[in-house]
Design a protein around this motif. Structure first.
Motif, mmCIF file in Angstrom:
data_model
loop_
_atom_site.group_PDB
_atom_site.id
_atom_site.type_symbol
_atom_site.label_atom_id
_atom_site.label_comp_id
_atom_site.label_asym_id
_atom_site.label_seq_id
_atom_site.Cartn_x
_atom_site.Cartn_y
_atom_site.Cartn_z
ATOM 1 N N SER A 263 0.802 -1.215 0.000
ATOM 2 C CA SER A 263 0.000 0.000 0.000
ATOM 3 C C SER A 263 0.840 1.273 0.000
ATOM 4 O O SER A 263 0.827 2.029 -0.954
ATOM 5 N N TRP A 264 1.589 1.518 1.077
ATOM 6 C CA TRP A 264 2.342 2.777 1.145
ATOM 7 C C TRP A 264 3.534 2.657 2.070
ATOM 8 O O TRP A 264 3.747 1.633 2.705
ATOM 9 N N GLY A 265 4.327 3.722 2.157
ATOM 10 C CA GLY A 265 5.482 3.718 3.021
ATOM 11 C C GLY A 265 6.302 4.973 2.864
ATOM 12 O O GLY A 265 5.950 5.874 2.118
ATOM 13 N N LEU A 266 7.418 5.033 3.541
ATOM 14 C CA LEU A 266 8.352 6.151 3.449
ATOM 15 C C LEU A 266 9.366 5.857 2.346
ATOM 16 O O LEU A 266 9.351 4.776 1.756
ATOM 17 N N PRO A 267 10.278 6.781 2.060
ATOM 18 C CA PRO A 267 11.235 6.552 0.971
ATOM 19 C C PRO A 267 11.895 5.186 1.036
ATOM 20 O O PRO A 267 12.249 4.696 2.094
ATOM 21 N N CYS A 268 12.054 4.591 -0.126
ATOM 22 C CA CYS A 268 12.450 3.198 -0.274
ATOM 23 C C CYS A 268 13.695 2.805 0.492
ATOM 24 O O CYS A 268 14.760 3.394 0.320
ATOM 25 N N ALA A 269 13.539 1.766 1.311
ATOM 26 C CA ALA A 269 14.674 1.062 1.922
ATOM 27 C C ALA A 269 15.647 1.971 2.665
ATOM 28 O O ALA A 269 16.852 1.761 2.637
ATOM 29 N N ARG A 270 15.127 2.956 3.370
ATOM 30 C CA ARG A 270 16.002 3.852 4.131
ATOM 31 C C ARG A 270 15.779 3.700 5.635
ATOM 32 O O ARG A 270 16.011 4.617 6.410
ATOM 33 N N GLY A 271 15.334 2.530 6.033
ATOM 34 C CA GLY A 271 15.212 2.249 7.450
ATOM 35 C C GLY A 271 13.812 2.331 8.005
ATOM 36 O O GLY A 271 13.621 2.179 9.219
ATOM 37 N N ALA A 272 12.808 2.549 7.160
ATOM 38 C CA ALA A 272 11.421 2.636 7.621
ATOM 39 C C ALA A 272 10.674 1.341 7.300
ATOM 40 O O ALA A 272 10.990 0.662 6.326
ATOM 41 N N PRO A 273 9.673 1.003 8.091
ATOM 42 C CA PRO A 273 8.843 -0.166 7.771
ATOM 43 C C PRO A 273 8.055 0.079 6.486
ATOM 44 O O PRO A 273 7.853 1.220 6.068
ATOM 45 N N ASP A 274 7.617 -1.000 5.863
ATOM 46 C CA ASP A 274 6.711 -0.929 4.719
ATOM 47 C C ASP A 274 5.304 -1.246 5.208
ATOM 48 O O ASP A 274 5.113 -2.087 6.081
ATOM 49 N N MET A 275 4.296 -0.585 4.617
ATOM 50 C CA MET A 275 2.907 -0.751 5.039
ATOM 51 C C MET A 275 2.086 -1.518 4.002
ATOM 52 O O MET A 275 2.147 -1.220 2.813
ATOM 53 N N PHE A 276 1.316 -2.469 4.507
ATOM 54 C CA PHE A 276 0.469 -3.314 3.664
ATOM 55 C C PHE A 276 -0.955 -3.295 4.200
ATOM 56 O O PHE A 276 -1.170 -3.271 5.418
ATOM 57 N N VAL A 277 -1.931 -3.336 3.304
ATOM 58 C CA VAL A 277 -3.315 -3.511 3.723
ATOM 59 C C VAL A 277 -3.431 -4.866 4.421
ATOM 60 O O VAL A 277 -2.943 -5.877 3.920
ATOM 61 N N ARG A 278 -4.066 -4.870 5.574
ATOM 62 C CA ARG A 278 -4.224 -6.108 6.355
ATOM 63 C C ARG A 278 -5.464 -6.851 5.856
ATOM 64 O O ARG A 278 -6.597 -6.405 6.060
ATOM 65 N N ILE A 279 -5.278 -7.983 5.210
ATOM 66 C CA ILE A 279 -6.395 -8.719 4.618
ATOM 67 C C ILE A 279 -7.423 -9.129 5.666
ATOM 68 O O ILE A 279 -8.642 -9.112 5.409
ATOM 69 N N SER A 280 -6.984 -9.469 6.869
ATOM 70 C CA SER A 280 -7.930 -9.904 7.896
ATOM 71 C C SER A 280 -8.937 -8.814 8.258
ATOM 72 O O SER A 280 -10.062 -9.110 8.678
ATOM 73 N N ALA A 281 -8.536 -7.553 8.073
ATOM 74 C CA ALA A 281 -9.430 -6.438 8.399
ATOM 75 C C ALA A 281 -10.550 -6.286 7.369
ATOM 76 O O ALA A 281 -11.535 -5.592 7.618
ATOM 77 N N PHE A 282 -10.394 -6.931 6.215
ATOM 78 C CA PHE A 282 -11.359 -6.765 5.132
ATOM 79 C C PHE A 282 -11.940 -8.104 4.682
ATOM 80 O O PHE A 282 -12.411 -8.238 3.555
ATOM 81 N N ALA A 283 -11.915 -9.079 5.575
ATOM 82 C CA ALA A 283 -12.367 -10.430 5.228
ATOM 83 C C ALA A 283 -13.801 -10.446 4.711
ATOM 84 O O ALA A 283 -14.089 -11.038 3.658
ATOM 85 N N ASP A 284 -14.712 -9.819 5.433
ATOM 86 C CA ASP A 284 -16.119 -9.830 5.021
ATOM 87 C C ASP A 284 -16.306 -9.160 3.668
ATOM 88 O O ASP A 284 -17.033 -9.670 2.798
ATOM 89 N N TRP A 285 -15.644 -8.011 3.477
ATOM 90 C CA TRP A 285 -15.770 -7.279 2.219
ATOM 91 C C TRP A 285 -15.241 -8.103 1.047
ATOM 92 O O TRP A 285 -15.870 -8.174 -0.019
ATOM 93 N N ILE A 286 -14.090 -8.735 1.226
ATOM 94 C CA ILE A 286 -13.514 -9.552 0.160
ATOM 95 C C ILE A 286 -14.446 -10.707 -0.196
ATOM 96 O O ILE A 286 -14.748 -10.954 -1.376
ATOM 97 N N GLN A 287 -14.915 -11.425 0.820
ATOM 98 C CA GLN A 287 -15.762 -12.588 0.571
ATOM 99 C C GLN A 287 -17.072 -12.209 -0.116
ATOM 100 O O GLN A 287 -17.552 -12.935 -0.986
ATOM 101 N N GLN A 288 -17.633 -11.067 0.249
ATOM 102 C CA GLN A 288 -18.853 -10.609 -0.400
ATOM 103 C C GLN A 288 -18.590 -10.166 -1.836
ATOM 104 O O GLN A 288 -19.423 -10.382 -2.724
ATOM 105 N N SER A 289 -17.432 -9.590 -2.070
ATOM 106 C CA SER A 289 -17.109 -9.034 -3.395
ATOM 107 C C SER A 289 -16.802 -10.092 -4.439
ATOM 108 O O SER A 289 -16.921 -9.824 -5.650
ATOM 109 N N ILE A 290 -16.411 -11.279 -4.005
ATOM 110 C CA ILE A 290 -16.040 -12.311 -4.979
ATOM 111 C C ILE A 290 -17.114 -13.385 -5.138
ATOM 112 O O ILE A 290 -16.905 -14.386 -5.813
ATOM 113 N N ARG A 291 -18.276 -13.155 -4.565
ATOM 114 C CA ARG A 291 -19.361 -14.121 -4.709
ATOM 115 C C ARG A 291 -19.944 -14.071 -6.114
ATOM 116 O O ARG A 291 -19.968 -13.029 -6.744
#
Length: 291
Positions: A263-291
């Motif tokens: 998803s997003w983050g700070l300048p590449c590979a300069r000591g900051a974590p990388d951020m990802f969308v957490r799939i578990s937070a959107f489980a219901d939405w994903i399951q409904q969207s692919i029906r």
């Protein structure tokens, strides 16, 4: 390796990039990522080593999708993952970049079955998209979306759906992420799929480290990390995701299951974590969207 939203962009920059969007989507680019992929907090402040930094050449990744656009020549846009024979999971900001006049641009394609983004594999067009209804561009929250293919994706040894893991993932879990991206800021992208291993870090640690490093690196308007919505990973300085990687899958490497989306983050590979969308937070939405 990111494709689109990894960092905050000044308004002037956004206006300038928007002016070139139509031309970029029309003619594409052989060796450079599409302009829209830089419309992201993740990628706008890349340094000279911007890429899936510190990674290695990936092996077989049958669920990996290349999202590209362009009529005359293809341009890399983002990554994604096959999750059913009609659905590709990616970042909402990747979809936003190719959504115009109420629909997806006609030249958008998803390529599967290849580790080289512009060679081989099978291309699929998309009938429509399902972006999260509460996606917020300004804060890069709920940055998740699904593209629906026009025809069924043919599965084989080279093309298989990712297994989604809907469990909450805590600190210490080993991960891997794959993608294509710039090998030098403003320069050519990687022709080969790259892979990087990292470990999930504690959410509170991620919040404080992103805030502190943003000050040190003089990156403004950085969104607040929300651990219930985002997974943070970290390897070490010199390793991380970057331009062209947005939308790519984050896998729990000990189980080979997808747990996040770049998803997003700070300048590449300069000591900051990388951020990802957490799939578990959107489980219901994903399951409904692919029906």
């Amino acid at each position: 390796m990111h494709a689109s939203f990894f960092w905050v962009i000044p308004e002037q920059t956004m206006s300038l990039k928007a002016g070139f969007l139509f031309v970029t989507l029309l003619i594409g680019s052989y060796a450079f990522p599409a302009q829209e992929q830089d419309m992201s907090i993740f990628f706008d402040h890349t340094d000279a080593q911007a890429r899936i930094v510190g990674g290695t050449i990936a092996g077989s990744v049958p669920y990996m999708v290349v999202l590209s656009s362009g009529v005359l020549v293809r341009s890399l846009l983002c990554g994604g993952s096959v999750i059913t024979d009609r659905h590709v999971l990616t970042a909402a900001h990747c979809i936003e970049a190719v959504f115009s006049g109420g629909s997806l641009i006609n030249s958008l394609r998803g390529t599967v079955g290849t580790n080289r983004w512009n060679t081989g594999g099978t291309l699929y067009s998309f009938a429509r998209n399902v972006s999260h209804p509460h996606y917020v561009r300004s804060t890069i929250k709920n940055d998740i979306g699904i593209l629906v293919t026009s025809t069924n994706v043919a599965f084989s040894n080279a093309v298989k759906p990712a297994v989604l893991n809907y469990d909450f993932v805590g600190a210490g879990i080993p991960t891997s992420v794959t993608g294509w991206g710039r090998t030098v800021a403003g320069g050519a992208i990687s022709q080969n799929l790259l892979q990087l291993s990292a470990v999930v870090i504690d959410g509170n640690r991620c919040v404080s480290e992103v805030r502190d490093l943003a000050v040190q690196l003089n990156v403004r308007n950085v969104p607040e990390v929300e651990p219930h919505l985002e997974i943070c990973t970290f390897h070490s300085t010199g390793h991380g995701t970057c331009n062209g990687d947005s939308g790519s899958p984050l896998m729990r490497s000990d189980r080979e299951q997808q747990i996040g989306v770049v998803s997003w983050g700070l300048p590449c590979a300069r000591g900051a974590p990388d951020m990802f969308v957490r799939i578990s937070a959107f489980a219901d939405w994903i399951q409904q969207s692919i029906r």
